[in-house]
Enzyme design. Structure first.
Site, short mmCIF file in Angstrom:
data_model
loop_
_atom_site.label_atom_id
_atom_site.label_comp_id
_atom_site.label_asym_id
_atom_site.label_seq_id
_atom_site.Cartn_x
_atom_site.Cartn_y
_atom_site.Cartn_z
N ASP A 274 11.68 104.61 44.30
CA ASP A 274 11.92 104.39 42.80
C ASP A 274 10.51 104.07 41.99
O ASP A 274 10.42 102.80 42.19
CB ASP A 274 13.70 103.38 42.42
CG ASP A 274 14.28 104.75 42.49
OD1 ASP A 274 14.59 105.80 42.54
OD2 ASP A 274 15.27 104.19 43.48
N ASP B 34 14.75 112.04 39.83
CA ASP B 34 15.48 111.81 38.72
C ASP B 34 15.93 113.36 37.52
O ASP B 34 16.62 113.46 37.12
CB ASP B 34 16.07 110.36 38.98
CG ASP B 34 15.97 110.31 39.89
OD1 ASP B 34 16.80 110.64 41.00
OD2 ASP B 34 16.19 109.14 39.75
#
Length: 82
Positions: free
Chosen positions: A42, A62
């Protein structure tokens, strides 16, 4: 039957196919990270006045999953109206 209907090469399915492809691509990218790195990488965070939202970290996958779902829903809805 579902696969034949969804991916039939008829005119007008481009938006639905694009959205589905974005979702599958984002999911496969996260799966690749899980298998090879044992975690999902991330790297995008938004600084906001709201602390809860500022703690959430996203990755490009995402965004692809979210945008692909929105595109798919939009084109599926438009198609159902026809």
């Amino acid at each position: 039957e579902f696969r034949r209907v969804l991916f039939r090469s008829r005119k007008g399915n481009a938006g639905l196919k694009t959205g589905m492809s974005m979702m599958v691509g984002g999911g496969l990218s996260n799966l690749w990270d899980r298998i090879h790195k044992k975690h999902v990488v991330d790297y995008i965070r938004f600084d906001t006045p709201w602390k809860r939202f500022s703690r959430i970290v996203f990755n490009i996958s995402d965004f692809f999953i979210f945008i692909g779902a929105a595109v798919s829903m939009l084109f599926a809805y438009r198609r159902s109206e026809e």
